[in-house]
Design an enzyme around this catalytic site. Sequence first.
Site, mmCIF file in Angstrom:
data_model
loop_
_atom_site.group_PDB
_atom_site.id
_atom_site.type_symbol
_atom_site.label_atom_id
_atom_site.label_comp_id
_atom_site.label_asym_id
_atom_site.label_seq_id
_atom_site.Cartn_x
_atom_site.Cartn_y
_atom_site.Cartn_z
ATOM 1 N N GLU A 94 -4.655 2.790 2.759
ATOM 2 C CA GLU A 94 -4.913 1.567 3.511
ATOM 3 C C GLU A 94 -5.094 1.833 4.999
ATOM 4 O O GLU A 94 -5.961 1.245 5.651
ATOM 5 C CB GLU A 94 -3.750 0.584 3.293
ATOM 6 C CG GLU A 94 -3.970 -0.802 3.898
ATOM 7 C CD GLU A 94 -3.402 -0.957 5.296
ATOM 8 O OE1 GLU A 94 -3.611 -2.031 5.909
ATOM 9 O OE2 GLU A 94 -2.744 -0.017 5.801
ATOM 10 N N GLU A 95 -4.281 2.722 5.552
ATOM 11 C CA GLU A 95 -4.205 2.861 6.998
ATOM 12 C C GLU A 95 -5.458 3.472 7.626
ATOM 13 O O GLU A 95 -5.732 3.239 8.795
ATOM 14 C CB GLU A 95 -2.983 3.709 7.377
ATOM 15 C CG GLU A 95 -1.635 3.102 6.974
ATOM 16 C CD GLU A 95 -1.248 1.899 7.813
ATOM 17 O OE1 GLU A 95 -2.070 1.452 8.638
ATOM 18 O OE2 GLU A 95 -0.123 1.399 7.655
ATOM 19 N N ASP A 142 2.866 -6.860 3.604
ATOM 20 C CA ASP A 142 2.546 -5.938 4.695
ATOM 21 C C ASP A 142 2.593 -6.581 6.071
ATOM 22 O O ASP A 142 1.999 -6.067 7.018
ATOM 23 C CB ASP A 142 1.151 -5.335 4.451
ATOM 24 C CG ASP A 142 0.900 -4.088 5.270
ATOM 25 O OD1 ASP A 142 1.870 -3.493 5.756
ATOM 26 O OD2 ASP A 142 -0.270 -3.711 5.427
ATOM 27 N N HIS A 184 0.827 -1.214 0.000
ATOM 28 C CA HIS A 184 0.000 0.000 0.000
ATOM 29 C C HIS A 184 0.858 1.259 0.000
ATOM 30 O O HIS A 184 1.998 1.266 0.470
ATOM 31 C CB HIS A 184 -1.017 0.014 1.149
ATOM 32 C CG HIS A 184 -0.454 0.022 2.538
ATOM 33 N ND1 HIS A 184 0.028 1.164 3.143
ATOM 34 C CD2 HIS A 184 -0.333 -0.977 3.460
ATOM 35 C CE1 HIS A 184 0.416 0.881 4.377
ATOM 36 N NE2 HIS A 184 0.225 -0.404 4.589
ATOM 37 N N ASP A 216 6.343 0.428 7.328
ATOM 38 C CA ASP A 216 4.997 -0.086 7.105
ATOM 39 C C ASP A 216 4.293 0.874 6.161
ATOM 40 O O ASP A 216 3.884 1.958 6.553
ATOM 41 C CB ASP A 216 4.260 -0.170 8.449
ATOM 42 C CG ASP A 216 2.778 -0.461 8.316
ATOM 43 O OD1 ASP A 216 2.347 -0.921 7.251
ATOM 44 O OD2 ASP A 216 2.042 -0.186 9.290
ATOM 45 N N ASP A 263 0.311 4.432 1.400
ATOM 46 C CA ASP A 263 0.337 5.423 2.463
ATOM 47 C C ASP A 263 1.093 4.959 3.696
ATOM 48 O O ASP A 263 1.326 3.767 3.909
ATOM 49 C CB ASP A 263 -1.086 5.824 2.855
ATOM 50 C CG ASP A 263 -1.927 4.632 3.292
ATOM 51 O OD1 ASP A 263 -1.762 3.534 2.740
ATOM 52 O OD2 ASP A 263 -2.765 4.804 4.200
#
Length: 485
Positions: A145-146, A169, A76, A115, A78
């Site tokens: 995503e976050e 991830d 991802h 991450d 972000d």
Amino acid sequence: MQQLQSLQAAPVWSFFEKICAIPHPSKHEEQLTLWIINWAAKKNIACVKDKIGNLILTKSASTGFESKTPVILQCHLDMVPQKNNDKVHDFLTDPITPIIDGEWLRADHTTLGADNGIGMASCLAILDDDSIEHGPLEVLITTDEETGMIGAFGLEANALQGKILINTDSEQEGELYVGCAGGVNVNVLLPFEKMESDISENAYEITISGLKGGHSGVDINLGRANAVKELASVLTNLEGTPFLISSLSGGSLRNAIPREAKAVIVCDEQYYNSIKTVINTLEVSLKDKYRASENNFTVSITPCSLPGSVLTHTSHNNLLSSLDSCVNGVFAMDDNFPNVVETSSNLGVITQQTGAVNHFAIQVLVRSQVDADKHARADLIAAHFKQFNGRVAKEGNYPGWTPNTDSAIYQIMEIQYETLFAKKPKAMVIHAGLECGLFSDKYPHWDMISFGPTIKFPHSPDEKVHIASVDNYWALLKATLKAVE
């Protein structure tokens, strides 16, 4: 990061350095998206941006690998923007500063973005190197995503052709993840009424700061303090002294354990010394309570400007009672996987909003490997806040990822790991939301797995990645792509 360029995973570190230089907090990934699109164009790599903002990059198979099963690498875009309160940093404009600290790479008092920046860097490094052998390859880079897996929710069902998905991830080298928790947000609007402050009284700001915080999934079992919960407890312990709350806020993300919280209270000056004494005593007590998990936090009280209004007595009591008695933390452990949390909740954010209707906005994230337990916990929290006239909505529900015991990609990666490192990896589930759970709804035929290097304390300024583990991660990724039949 010159010292990292000579390591086996030098291509990964090279891309990660570029990623760190481009601001990309959640909901602000435009600069990084544009950089990837332009990079792909220069490399003659097909790149499509879908309606929601996901990127899909495609590369043909290596010579002799054309008939292999098509694979999707996934990451991802972000990162979580968190910093220490004394750090000056604008996540919208300032680059992340990586620092080599012994065996680890960390940032300068901010989140590092390992991450999922390491995973993203590895995906780009695979695309960049024509000497790496693989079958037909797609790279899916999801957006936002976050804050709610927005890109995964918006992915179209016919957008990809691959049959195996490798998610990058996860955060523990030597573990292969075959399942994850689902989640649901419990969003509360807790109404309050206010009245004018007594101009003969004084105001004081009470603050809890310096807590470690961390990921509300993978760190929830580390016994760390929740700043919002502890501030409510501190204020509740002051109830023997007449005071009223003017404002209260804490936390910044529903999926991060709150590190800081503050409240402004109003009372007669004669009570200041006794309140300060109680707060000093409570600070000592809290430091003893959290001596195994926290080592650098403070509970402080300082005089401040008198605000124009305070909460009414009823609203004051409702606020403290609702926060102090809200269940929070680990609810149940997973019997099938040692030391893995099964169900938890995180009271992540509280903000105060005034206007036509005054309310405190509270965000709680509930996670569970068991869908029924997730909703039961969420319903329990919702019912709790409704007792205090809170308006509650359950939103952003996403499914968990049920382990597949017959996974072919797991068997391939297990063999490759044992060949490379002379030991077997662990099969694990993670108490965090991986996008695999959402993918399985739209692509039920996908054979999925998740893995990654060792990343400690994501979603906090203590985030760090173990340098040597990235070498192992990179070696396993390349070997896996070659071994897929």
